[in-house]
Design a protein around this motif. Structure first.
Motif, PDB file in Angstrom:
ATOM      1  N   SER A 197     -41.065 -47.795  25.187  1.00 20.60           N
ATOM      2  CA  SER A 197     -40.505 -46.894  24.181  1.00 20.60           C
ATOM      3  C   SER A 197     -40.633 -47.482  22.777  1.00 20.60           C
ATOM      4  O   SER A 197     -41.027 -48.642  22.595  1.00 20.60           O
ATOM      5  CB  SER A 197     -39.032 -46.643  24.484  1.00 20.60           C
ATOM      6  N   GLN A 253     -38.289 -50.523  22.394  1.00 20.03           N
ATOM      7  CA  GLN A 253     -38.828 -51.679  23.111  1.00 20.03           C
ATOM      8  C   GLN A 253     -40.040 -52.251  22.392  1.00 20.03           C
ATOM      9  O   GLN A 253     -40.211 -53.472  22.300  1.00 20.03           O
ATOM     10  CB  GLN A 253     -39.198 -51.289  24.539  1.00 20.03           C
ATOM     11  N   LYS A 313     -43.073 -53.096  31.777  1.00 19.17           N
ATOM     12  CA  LYS A 313     -41.799 -52.424  31.524  1.00 19.17           C
ATOM     13  C   LYS A 313     -40.634 -53.393  31.648  1.00 19.17           C
ATOM     14  O   LYS A 313     -39.744 -53.440  30.797  1.00 19.17           O
ATOM     15  CB  LYS A 313     -41.629 -51.266  32.501  1.00 19.17           C
ATOM     16  N   GLU A 314     -40.645 -54.205  32.711  1.00 21.62           N
ATOM     17  CA  GLU A 314     -39.583 -55.184  32.930  1.00 21.62           C
ATOM     18  C   GLU A 314     -39.596 -56.243  31.827  1.00 21.62           C
ATOM     19  O   GLU A 314     -38.547 -56.670  31.332  1.00 21.62           O
ATOM     20  CB  GLU A 314     -39.738 -55.844  34.304  1.00 21.62           C
ATOM     21  N   ARG A 342     -38.133 -54.791  28.584  1.00 23.83           N
ATOM     22  CA  ARG A 342     -36.673 -54.681  28.638  1.00 23.83           C
ATOM     23  C   ARG A 342     -36.009 -56.037  28.413  1.00 23.83           C
ATOM     24  O   ARG A 342     -35.055 -56.155  27.643  1.00 23.83           O
ATOM     25  CB  ARG A 342     -36.255 -54.125  30.000  1.00 23.83           C
ATOM     26  N   ALA A 376     -36.319 -57.105  24.777  1.00 29.96           N
ATOM     27  CA  ALA A 376     -35.430 -56.385  23.862  1.00 29.96           C
ATOM     28  C   ALA A 376     -34.048 -57.027  23.827  1.00 29.96           C
ATOM     29  O   ALA A 376     -33.441 -57.175  22.756  1.00 29.96           O
ATOM     30  CB  ALA A 376     -35.337 -54.914  24.269  1.00 29.96           C
TER      31      ALA A 376
END
Length: 466
Positions: free
Chosen positions: A27, A30, A176-177, A180, A183
């Motif tokens: 996103s 992120q 993705k992990e 996250r 962030a």
């Protein structure tokens, strides 16, 4: 050597080669945090102690000059990233605008930029672990395993190896992990730096700001040249182009947001740092900010918090830089510029698994065994050359392909791209002669590899059969 890759097909190759390619699941927030995570730390936690002796209190101006240069280039990156949303950053942009040879050399500049900076950043991790250990239990790791060779008795930098191993393990779980986790780490490091600014303000003494430029403008320029590699986060954002939701909107916004956050914090921390003690007391100590807080407060808790923040910060930077390195290799390999093993995507995690393992091993070895203080300037050289070519690419693409859909356009065209090139050239000139020699040797090796392997395996030379 001059053939270009059709822009319309530039992202389709990934799916064609890997049966689906990378997944778009990152996103705007992120991606912005990814850019901030790749930037904040290298310029403050690691390089500030080396930059202040070069420029004195004028290091604040050095960060501003570097920030202006990065800002001009960021606008150019934003336009190209919104026009060519492909993994590979300035390598992919160059391939679409200036041809295979320029793109190939830019790719090698990026490999140099990411690989060396990842090793250099990892080296500083052990210093902050030692400071935290000392504050908590009054003990430190032996210098032989906590420092790089040639620095304070270092022989094998074990913490750097552990750090790279942990980052690669996280990257293998998927983008993705990793985004996250990054962030969360970025929010923590920003909070820690704000704490440093607030506490440091209580001990700010304007007398420490005089003389402001003891080494003159040449010292300010030299410091700006050295610290510029700390703006690598701009490039790291664009390496994620194929894993971002709505890239034409998300990429330019993330680039501009991250640069605004980074430059503001850099200038404030540098200003507070040089305002709390004479510039002559700064050295290459990796944990310099910890010592400043410890001296100001006379207590251990602020330095403990800052050490924890620095440990998290350096982890997140190493994570993002390793991520960028693997994606550059991925893009070059799928184009035939490098062996195909770097372009293999794991069916389960949707990450270039073998690529990540190879990069992690090489970076860990360099961080453990090689003194990397000399190579910070070489990293800046690679970054500045890549940034310059991106700015030139904006001008070329505006002239050759005005019909392309652009999610963002550089304002005041062509003034901004030309100023970007001029500022990059100014910082390049400020680098030591040794850097130019090492850089020339790196490009010479790259050319040998191009003419013996890449030119024969290029996908433009051998397009896939239907």
């Amino acid at each position: 050597m001059l053939r270009t890759k059709p822009i319309e097909n530039i992202t389709e190759v990934a799916a064609e080669l890997n049966g689906g390619g990378l997944q778009r699941n990152i996103s705007l927030f992120q991606l912005t945090m990814l850019g901030v995570g790749a930037t904040i730390g290298t310029g403050i936690f690691v390089i500030l102690g080396d930059a202040v002796p070069k420029a004195g209190p004028g290091v604040v101006l050095s960060f501003i000059i570097a920030g202006i240069t990065a800002g001009l280039t960021a606008l150019c990156y934003a336009e190209l990233a919104s026009t060519i949303p492909a993994s590979g950053s300035s390598y992919s942009y160059s391939y679409a605008t200036m041809g295979e040879m320029v793109a190939y050399l830019v790719g090698w500049c990026l490999l140099l930029e990411y690989g060396i900076s990842a090793s250099a950043i990892a080296v500083g991790w052990g210093q902050y672990l030692n400071e935290l250990s000392f504050d908590l239990i009054g003990m430190k790791m032996p210098d032989a395993i906590a420092n790089p060779p040639g620095v304070n008795g270092g022989i094998f930098n074990l913490p750097a190896v552990v750090l790279v191993f942990m980052c690669c393990t996280l990257l293998l779980r998927g983008a993705k992990e990793s985004a996250r986790a990054n962030a969360v780490m970025v929010v923590i490091k920003i909070a820690v730096l704000i704490m440093f600014i607030l506490i440091g303000m209580t001990a700010f003494n304007s007398a420490n700001m005089h003389p402001f430029m003891p080494m003159g403008m040449s010292g300010v320029g030299a410091a700006a040249s050295s610290i510029f590699f700390s703006y690598i986060g701009i490039d790291a954002i664009s390496t994620a182009s194929e894993e971002v939701k709505n890239p034409k909107r998300t990429l330019p916004l993330a680039i501009l947001f991250s640069l605004a956050i980074v430059t503001t914090l850099y200038v404030l921390v540098a200003l507070i740092g040089v305002g709390t003690q004479p510039y002559t007391e700064f050295s290459g100590n990796e944990a310099g900010l910890v010592h400043i807080l410890r001296r100001i407060t006379g207590a251990t808790w602020p330095s403990v918090v800052l050490s924890i923040g620095a440990i998290i910060s350096i982890f997140s930077i190493t994570l993002v830089v390793l991520y960028g390195q693997t994606r550059i290799l991925y893009s070059m390999a799928r184009d035939g510029m490098l062996p195909s093993i770097f372009a293999k995507v794991d069916a389960h995690s949707h990450t270039p698994r073998k690529n990540t393992i190879i990069v992690g091993a090489l970076v860990a070895i360099a961080a453990a065994l090689v003194p990397l203080d000399v190579l910070a300037d070489l990293t800046s050289m690679g970054t500045l050359v890549a940034f310059s070519i991106v700015s030139v690419g904006v001008i070329i693409l505006r002239k050759t392909r005005p019909d392309l859909s652009r999610g963002f356009k550089v304002p005041l065209f062509p003034l901004i791209p030309l100023l970007s090139v001029a500022f990059c050239a100014y910082l390049i000139v400020g680098l030591p002669k040794q850097t130019f020699l090492l850089f020339a040797g790196w490009l010479a090796f790259a050319l040998v590899f191009y003419f013996t392997y890449s030119v024969k395996h290029s996908r433009l030379e051998n397009p896939p059969t239907q």
